[in-house]
Design a protein around this motif. Structure first.
Motif, PDB file in Angstrom:
ATOM      1  N   TYR A 335       0.833  -1.205   0.000  1.00 16.36           N
ATOM      2  CA  TYR A 335       0.000   0.000   0.000  1.00 16.36           C
ATOM      3  C   TYR A 335       0.866   1.253   0.000  1.00 16.36           C
ATOM      4  O   TYR A 335       0.620   2.201  -0.760  1.00 16.36           O
ATOM      5  CB  TYR A 335      -0.923  -0.032   1.218  1.00 16.36           C
ATOM      6  CG  TYR A 335      -1.666   1.256   1.474  1.00 16.36           C
ATOM      7  CD1 TYR A 335      -2.547   1.776   0.527  1.00 16.36           C
ATOM      8  CD2 TYR A 335      -1.476   1.963   2.653  1.00 16.36           C
ATOM      9  CE1 TYR A 335      -3.229   2.965   0.755  1.00 16.36           C
ATOM     10  CE2 TYR A 335      -2.146   3.141   2.897  1.00 16.36           C
ATOM     11  CZ  TYR A 335      -3.020   3.643   1.944  1.00 16.36           C
ATOM     12  OH  TYR A 335      -3.680   4.814   2.166  1.00 16.36           O
ATOM     13  N   GLU A 336       1.920   1.267   0.836  1.00 16.63           N
ATOM     14  CA  GLU A 336       2.805   2.419   0.904  1.00 16.63           C
ATOM     15  C   GLU A 336       3.551   2.624  -0.407  1.00 16.63           C
ATOM     16  O   GLU A 336       3.802   3.757  -0.828  1.00 16.63           O
ATOM     17  CB  GLU A 336       3.814   2.247   2.053  1.00 16.63           C
ATOM     18  CG  GLU A 336       3.179   2.236   3.437  1.00 16.63           C
ATOM     19  CD  GLU A 336       2.550   3.578   3.801  1.00 16.63           C
ATOM     20  OE1 GLU A 336       2.926   4.602   3.182  1.00 16.63           O
ATOM     21  OE2 GLU A 336       1.685   3.599   4.697  1.00 16.63           O
ATOM     22  N   LEU A 339       1.341   4.518  -2.691  1.00 14.26           N
ATOM     23  CA  LEU A 339       1.247   5.925  -2.298  1.00 14.26           C
ATOM     24  C   LEU A 339       2.495   6.704  -2.695  1.00 14.26           C
ATOM     25  O   LEU A 339       2.414   7.877  -3.058  1.00 14.26           O
ATOM     26  CB  LEU A 339       1.039   6.034  -0.784  1.00 14.26           C
ATOM     27  CG  LEU A 339      -0.348   5.699  -0.241  1.00 14.26           C
ATOM     28  CD1 LEU A 339      -0.338   5.761   1.281  1.00 14.26           C
ATOM     29  CD2 LEU A 339      -1.403   6.666  -0.793  1.00 14.26           C
ATOM     30  N   THR A 349      -3.215   4.329  -9.082  1.00 10.42           N
ATOM     31  CA  THR A 349      -2.541   5.121  -8.037  1.00 10.42           C
ATOM     32  C   THR A 349      -3.347   6.377  -7.717  1.00 10.42           C
ATOM     33  O   THR A 349      -3.385   6.821  -6.563  1.00 10.42           O
ATOM     34  CB  THR A 349      -1.122   5.496  -8.477  1.00 10.42           C
ATOM     35  OG1 THR A 349      -1.174   6.208  -9.732  1.00 10.42           O
ATOM     36  CG2 THR A 349      -0.256   4.261  -8.637  1.00 10.42           C
ATOM     37  N   VAL A 352      -5.975   5.255  -5.418  1.00 12.92           N
ATOM     38  CA  VAL A 352      -5.416   4.986  -4.087  1.00 12.92           C
ATOM     39  C   VAL A 352      -5.300   6.285  -3.295  1.00 12.92           C
ATOM     40  O   VAL A 352      -5.667   6.348  -2.115  1.00 12.92           O
ATOM     41  CB  VAL A 352      -4.049   4.281  -4.204  1.00 12.92           C
ATOM     42  CG1 VAL A 352      -3.344   4.259  -2.846  1.00 12.92           C
ATOM     43  CG2 VAL A 352      -4.230   2.860  -4.726  1.00 12.92           C
ATOM     44  N   HIS A 353      -4.794   7.337  -3.924  1.00  8.87           N
ATOM     45  CA  HIS A 353      -4.673   8.633  -3.238  1.00  8.87           C
ATOM     46  C   HIS A 353      -6.051   9.232  -2.956  1.00  8.87           C
ATOM     47  O   HIS A 353      -6.290   9.767  -1.873  1.00  8.87           O
ATOM     48  CB  HIS A 353      -3.849   9.605  -4.088  1.00  8.87           C
ATOM     49  CG  HIS A 353      -2.380   9.335  -4.041  1.00  8.87           C
ATOM     50  ND1 HIS A 353      -1.569   9.803  -3.030  1.00  8.87           N
ATOM     51  CD2 HIS A 353      -1.575   8.627  -4.874  1.00  8.87           C
ATOM     52  CE1 HIS A 353      -0.322   9.411  -3.239  1.00  8.87           C
ATOM     53  NE2 HIS A 353      -0.296   8.695  -4.353  1.00  8.87           N
ATOM     54  N   ARG A 356      -7.836   7.179  -0.099  1.00 10.28           N
ATOM     55  CA  ARG A 356      -6.873   6.747   0.919  1.00 10.28           C
ATOM     56  C   ARG A 356      -7.554   6.425   2.246  1.00 10.28           C
ATOM     57  O   ARG A 356      -7.260   5.405   2.874  1.00 10.28           O
ATOM     58  CB  ARG A 356      -5.821   7.840   1.110  1.00 10.28           C
ATOM     59  CG  ARG A 356      -4.756   7.494   2.116  1.00 10.28           C
ATOM     60  CD  ARG A 356      -3.644   8.529   2.105  1.00 10.28           C
ATOM     61  NE  ARG A 356      -2.606   8.189   3.074  1.00 10.28           N
ATOM     62  CZ  ARG A 356      -1.459   8.861   3.178  1.00 10.28           C
ATOM     63  NH1 ARG A 356      -1.215   9.905   2.378  1.00 10.28           N
ATOM     64  NH2 ARG A 356      -0.550   8.496   4.086  1.00 10.28           N
ATOM     65  N   GLU A 360      -7.482   2.683   4.008  1.00 14.74           N
ATOM     66  CA  GLU A 360      -6.891   2.459   5.335  1.00 14.74           C
ATOM     67  C   GLU A 360      -7.939   1.924   6.309  1.00 14.74           C
ATOM     68  O   GLU A 360      -7.626   1.107   7.186  1.00 14.74           O
ATOM     69  CB  GLU A 360      -6.275   3.767   5.837  1.00 14.74           C
ATOM     70  CG  GLU A 360      -5.043   4.172   5.031  1.00 14.74           C
ATOM     71  CD  GLU A 360      -4.489   5.533   5.410  1.00 14.74           C
ATOM     72  OE1 GLU A 360      -5.107   6.197   6.282  1.00 14.74           O
ATOM     73  OE2 GLU A 360      -3.456   5.936   4.844  1.00 14.74           O
TER      74      GLU A 360
END
Length: 493
Positions: A335-336, A339, A349, A352-353, A356, A360
């Motif tokens: 996951y990191e 990011l 991506t 994902v941002h 977020r 999480e």
């Protein structure tokens, strides 16, 4: 007043046969069959011995032929782009019902095939605008379903079923470009997909042998008729459902026992699965994969990312694979890495941002669920009634007891934290809301009674072993690279 003259203003209700003739007359007007211009054709349809009242009589069969030719003329006119009559829908069901009652469709399969091909072409022809395409899709669906019923006992079942699949796919493509296609979407979700699978599985062993041998006899193409048509149907269903999102998202009569996001993701998975197993993957399938992965990341209701990882199209894309692996293996490093992927952005991506916070939240909720599924349970368990299921550790079912303290690290807490109980309870409630946990909270004893817990990477899943194997292989390569680099440094003069 004459004996036979009715009093003015008195409304005489028509008899059933009179009403049927009135309905038939309206249908004929839609088809352009008029008393003045085509008296003979018109009369044979309304004759008391004809198609309306005695559909299987000689006059009825003759009337059915007139209907058939008139309907075919109108479908072909629409196909050529001649949209001078826009209201075919109100008459098409009645016309097909009369054709079927006459026995005309079942007695002449060649004409039925021609008519069904024209219905398919009619759907493909679209219309001058989105509203016209909506009407096209509805008319084509009505006509196709009635024809399917009429040719249910056709002797050449594989050929008919292929035509049925292609027609349903074409209707869906038409609906995709329409303003509103609720009825078409509802039919396909409730009946169409089951019909497609029945048609596909109805291929006889002889027919499959012909396909495998690439025999073009009887109109069988070398690229595999059924497989191509089936792939086309599932792709068309995905795009039609996506296009209809605004109209069907909250329609509980259409979206049953699930929500729209989950349904769209599952439909996209099915489309990709069929394409991959059939070796008919197209470049556009990557767009489908990106769409379902991005929606899966954002949707609170979707947590089964292992299902997405089964797809080769997703495995072949690094960002899609990492995103799904992160929420299957609950791997923070993956996951990191998504990011921190500066300079290597993609739709995934960006998603994902953008989502977020939801991702999480899912990671922590799934950790709680996995801990409940795998945890070391309290030795002392409550008495179980005879109606309750026994514990089944393999499927993670059966009531079990787990103390709050066992979940502390999974929610980012330690046993000494002051607000441990409140934090654990919050995440237990979220896990229940996400549908990955069924449990009862005992606040007094600071424990939960678990009936079901979802394990996102259960060891009973073959796919999960494959994921672990893939990760180990990547680790092996990384270690080998580090070893080579270290050795080169040590051996340097």
């Amino acid at each position: 007043m004459a004996k036979n003259q009715e009093a003015p203003g008195v409304d005489i209700a028509p008899k059933d046969e009179d009403l049927e003739i009135l309905e038939m007359r309206a249908c004929l007007e839609l088809l352009g069959i008029h008393r003045e211009s085509e008296g003979d054709r018109y009369q044979v349809l309304l004759d008391p011995e004809g198609v309306v009242l005695q559909p299987q009589s000689p006059a009825g069969i003759k009337g059915a032929e007139v209907l058939y030719e008139a309907l075919l003329e109108r479908l072909r006119a629409y196909e050529r782009g001649n949209f001078y009559v826009t209201d075919l829908l109100s008459g098409v069901r009645y016309i097909f019902a009369l054709l079927r009652r006459s026995g005309f469709l079942s007695s002449d399969p060649v004409r039925v095939e021609v008519l069904l091909q024209n219905v398919q072409a009619f759907a493909a022809s679209g219309g001058p605008d989105r509203e016209a395409r909506q009407k096209h899709a509805s008319v084509a669906l009505s006509a196709a379903v009635l024809l399917f019923n009429a040719i249910g006992n056709a002797p050449a079942a594989p050929r008919w079923n292929l035509l049925r699949i292609e027609t349903l796919a074409e209707i869906l493509r038409c609906a995709t470009a329409a303003d509103k296609a609720d009825r078409v979407i509802a039919f396909m979700l409730n009946h169409g997909t089951d019909m497609i699978e029945r048609y596909y599985s109805s291929r006889s062993s002889e027919y499959r042998a012909v396909l495998e041998n690439n025999d073009a006899e009887n109109g069988i193409r070398e690229d595999g008729d059924f497989t191509t048509a089936r792939c086309g149907y599932y792709r068309a269903l995905f795009y039609a459902l996506k296009a209809a999102e605004e109209h069907v998202r909250f329609r509980t009569d259409i979206i049953v026992d699930t929500d729209f996001e989950t349904l769209l993701i599952q439909t996209g998975c099915r489309a990709l699965e069929v394409a991959e197993t059939s070796k008919l993957v197209q470049d556009s399938d990557r767009e489908v994969a990106v769409e379902i992965v991005c929606r899966a990341l954002a949707a609170p209701s979707f947590t089964k990312f292992a299902e997405l990882l089964r797809l080769e199209t997703i495995q072949a894309d690094t960002h899609m694979r990492y995103a799904c692996e992160a929420l299957t293996l609950l791997d923070e490093s993956l996951y990191e890495s998504l990011l921190a992927g500066h300079g290597n952005e993609s739709e995934v991506t960006e998603a994902v941002h953008k989502h977020r916070q939801m991702i999480e939240t899912k990671l922590r909720v799934l950790r709680v669920s996995r801990a409940c599924a795998r945890g070391e349970y309290a030795a002392e368990k409550p008495e179980r009634s005879s109606e309750e299921p026994a514990c089944d550790s393999k499927s993670h079912r059966g009531a079990r007891i787990l103390p709050y303290a066992a979940l502390a690290k999974h929610v980012g807490m330690t046993e000494s934290d002051m607000n441990l109980d409140e934090e654990v309870e919050k995440w237990i409630i979220l896990a229940i809301q996400f549908g990955v946990l069924r449990a009862k909270i005992d606040q007094a004893k600071k424990m939960i009674r678990i009936d079901y817990a979802f394990d996102p990477d259960s060891s009973t899943s073959r796919e999960s072993w494959q994921l672990v194997a893939g990760r180990l292989e990547r680790l092996r390569l990384q270690i080998a690279q580090i070893a080579d680099t270290t050795e080169s440094i040590l051996l340097a003069p």
